[in-house]
Design a protein around this motif. Structure first.
Motif, PDB file in Angstrom:
ATOM      1  N   LYS A  93       0.629  -1.134   0.005  1.00 48.66           N
ATOM      2  CA  LYS A  93      -0.025  -0.152   0.014  1.00 48.66           C
ATOM      3  C   LYS A  93       0.848   1.339   0.004  1.00 48.66           C
ATOM      4  O   LYS A  93       0.314   2.267   0.238  1.00 48.66           O
ATOM      5  CB  LYS A  93      -0.890   0.149   1.305  1.00 48.66           C
ATOM      6  CG  LYS A  93      -2.054  -1.240   1.140  1.00 48.66           C
ATOM      7  CD  LYS A  93      -2.883  -1.043   2.171  1.00 48.66           C
ATOM      8  CE  LYS A  93      -4.128  -2.258   2.171  1.00 48.66           C
ATOM      9  NZ  LYS A  93      -3.790  -3.631   2.264  1.00 48.66           N
ATOM     10  N   GLY A  94       2.089   1.295   0.098  1.00 49.99           N
ATOM     11  CA  GLY A  94       3.197   2.324  -0.345  1.00 49.99           C
ATOM     12  C   GLY A  94       3.901   2.693   0.813  1.00 49.99           C
ATOM     13  O   GLY A  94       4.632   3.648   0.692  1.00 49.99           O
ATOM     14  N   MET A  95       4.006   1.901   1.853  1.00 51.48           N
ATOM     15  CA  MET A  95       4.974   2.078   3.044  1.00 51.48           C
ATOM     16  C   MET A  95       6.338   1.936   2.506  1.00 51.48           C
ATOM     17  O   MET A  95       6.866   0.839   2.068  1.00 51.48           O
ATOM     18  CB  MET A  95       4.702   1.028   4.161  1.00 51.48           C
ATOM     19  CG  MET A  95       5.407   1.528   5.532  1.00 51.48           C
ATOM     20  SD  MET A  95       5.368   0.233   6.754  1.00 51.48           S
ATOM     21  CE  MET A  95       6.263  -1.272   5.996  1.00 51.48           C
ATOM     22  N   SER A  96       7.281   2.981   2.797  1.00 49.89           N
ATOM     23  CA  SER A  96       8.792   3.053   2.644  1.00 49.89           C
ATOM     24  C   SER A  96       9.482   2.408   3.839  1.00 49.89           C
ATOM     25  O   SER A  96       8.813   2.435   4.785  1.00 49.89           O
ATOM     26  CB  SER A  96       8.911   4.217   2.107  1.00 49.89           C
ATOM     27  OG  SER A  96       8.844   5.295   3.237  1.00 49.89           O
ATOM     28  N   ASP A  97      10.672   2.150   3.453  1.00 50.69           N
ATOM     29  CA  ASP A  97      11.721   1.816   4.506  1.00 50.69           C
ATOM     30  C   ASP A  97      11.482   3.126   5.627  1.00 50.69           C
ATOM     31  O   ASP A  97      11.580   2.915   7.184  1.00 50.69           O
ATOM     32  CB  ASP A  97      13.002   1.667   4.295  1.00 50.69           C
ATOM     33  CG  ASP A  97      13.133   0.318   3.321  1.00 50.69           C
ATOM     34  OD1 ASP A  97      12.276  -0.555   3.386  1.00 50.69           O
ATOM     35  OD2 ASP A  97      13.993   0.102   2.775  1.00 50.69           O
ATOM     36  N   ASP A  98      11.538   4.344   5.024  1.00 51.98           N
ATOM     37  CA  ASP A  98      11.714   5.429   5.926  1.00 51.98           C
ATOM     38  C   ASP A  98      10.471   5.588   6.756  1.00 51.98           C
ATOM     39  O   ASP A  98      10.701   5.697   8.096  1.00 51.98           O
ATOM     40  CB  ASP A  98      11.878   6.668   5.297  1.00 51.98           C
ATOM     41  CG  ASP A  98      13.228   6.866   4.700  1.00 51.98           C
ATOM     42  OD1 ASP A  98      14.261   6.323   5.083  1.00 51.98           O
ATOM     43  OD2 ASP A  98      13.190   7.879   3.844  1.00 51.98           O
ATOM     44  N   LEU A 103       7.718   4.363  12.137  1.00 47.84           N
ATOM     45  CA  LEU A 103       6.855   3.681  12.793  1.00 47.84           C
ATOM     46  C   LEU A 103       7.327   3.006  14.094  1.00 47.84           C
ATOM     47  O   LEU A 103       6.882   3.292  15.078  1.00 47.84           O
ATOM     48  CB  LEU A 103       6.011   2.785  12.030  1.00 47.84           C
ATOM     49  CG  LEU A 103       5.053   1.883  12.579  1.00 47.84           C
ATOM     50  CD1 LEU A 103       3.807   2.671  13.195  1.00 47.84           C
ATOM     51  CD2 LEU A 103       4.376   0.987  11.712  1.00 47.84           C
ATOM     52  N   MET A 104       8.381   2.184  13.691  1.00 51.94           N
ATOM     53  CA  MET A 104       9.107   1.607  14.762  1.00 51.94           C
ATOM     54  C   MET A 104       9.655   2.761  15.945  1.00 51.94           C
ATOM     55  O   MET A 104       9.506   2.187  17.200  1.00 51.94           O
ATOM     56  CB  MET A 104      10.358   0.879  14.082  1.00 51.94           C
ATOM     57  CG  MET A 104      10.024  -0.431  13.533  1.00 51.94           C
ATOM     58  SD  MET A 104       8.708  -1.592  14.330  1.00 51.94           S
ATOM     59  CE  MET A 104       7.194  -1.041  13.802  1.00 51.94           C
ATOM     60  N   ALA A 105      10.137   3.645  15.734  1.00 55.82           N
ATOM     61  CA  ALA A 105      10.462   4.603  16.746  1.00 55.82           C
ATOM     62  C   ALA A 105       9.338   5.165  17.486  1.00 55.82           C
ATOM     63  O   ALA A 105       9.380   5.292  18.822  1.00 55.82           O
ATOM     64  CB  ALA A 105      11.056   6.111  16.020  1.00 55.82           C
TER      65      ALA A 105
END
Length: 130
Positions: A93-98, A103-105
């Motif tokens: 759906k378009g989530m990038s690595d950045d 999100l993890m932060a």
């Protein structure tokens, strides 16, 4: 390990649910989560109907944001399977690595501050109460 029920070895009831999963997702792929739940068709049906309504249904929350929320909860709950499957869905759906790193932060920070607030038993400010 749970027995995974393949389409060709399933009951008519399970096949109907698998067919709905395939149609809804426009894919022939049935993942192991559904194959495991097929050991108890009522749970398979109930879980699929709920997930379909919440994740694929219409609403105010964007489909990518829904996946990001699902990932955040899955990380917090330690569900390796859900982290993997919903990360794949979010990337589609378009989530990038950045975005994933950000999100993890956020997840890490929220978990830290939640534990501090709980540990210190901090009373909720009147201003924050509804």
């Amino acid at each position: 390990m749970t027995n995974l029920i393949e389409y060709e070895n399933s009951t008519d009831e399970v096949r109907a649910i698998y067919d709905d999963i395939r149609a809804t997702r426009s894919s022939d792929y049935i993942n192991n989560f559904w194959k495991a739940l097929a050991n108890h068709p009522p749970t398979l049906r109930r879980t699929w109907e709920t997930l379909k309504e919440v994740m694929a249904g219409s609403g105010e929350i964007d489909p990518l944001v829904r996946e990001l929320i699902y990932i955040a909860v899955s990380v917090t709950n330690g569900c390796e399977y859900c982290i993997a499957s919903h990360t794949t869905a979010a990337r589609a759906k378009g989530m990038s690595d950045d975005v994933f790193a950000e999100l993890m932060a956020i997840v890490a920070t929220a978990n830290m501050t939640n534990r501090l607030a709980n540990g210190y038993q901090i009373p909720v400010d009147d201003k924050f109460k509804t």
